[in-house]
Design an enzyme around this catalytic site. Structure first.
Site, PDB file in Angstrom:
ATOM      1  CB  CYS A  29      -0.905  -0.049   1.229  1.00  0.00           C
ATOM      2  SG  CYS A  29      -1.778   1.472   1.588  1.00  0.00           S
ATOM      3  CB  CYS A  32       0.337   1.758   4.086  1.00  0.00           C
ATOM      4  SG  CYS A  32      -1.379   1.225   3.970  1.00  0.00           S
TER       5      CYS A  32
END
Length: 103
Positions: A29, A32
């Site tokens: 991600c 993230c």
């Protein structure tokens, strides 16, 4: 520094008295990865709380338990209960404002 933990460690941490701030993330991600240094900075500013991160790909039962459909998701837990959450990437100032209100 935010400590990476697994589901068993997470459950144990929630039994304690301290507020827990958990960053639910995945290695693939992009947002993230962008949020990680923000959370590291927040962990130093809000030393009264325990800051941890949980990889949802490695801990799918936790993702299911909290109904996590999108990441990054920062959740605040008090007394073992989820009391607040912030979905998606946040800048340092946005995360500071969120945590000031919720921790």
């Amino acid at each position: 520094m935010v400590k990476k933990i697994n589901a068993a460690q997470f459950d144990e941490l929630l039994k304690g008295e301290k507020t827990v701030v958990c960053d639910f993330y995945a290695d693939w991600c992009g947002p993230c990865k962008m949020l990680a240094p923000v959370m590291d900075a927040m962990s130093e500013e809000f030393s009264s709380a325990d800051f941890v991160k949980v990889n949802i790909d490695e801990n799918m039962e936790l993702a299911a338990r909290y109904g996590i459909m999108s990441i990054p998701l920062v959740s605040v837990f008090k007394g073992g209960e989820q009391t607040a959450k912030s979905l998606g990437y946040s800048t340092k100032s946005e995360m500071h404002a969120f945590l000031t209100e919720k921790v």
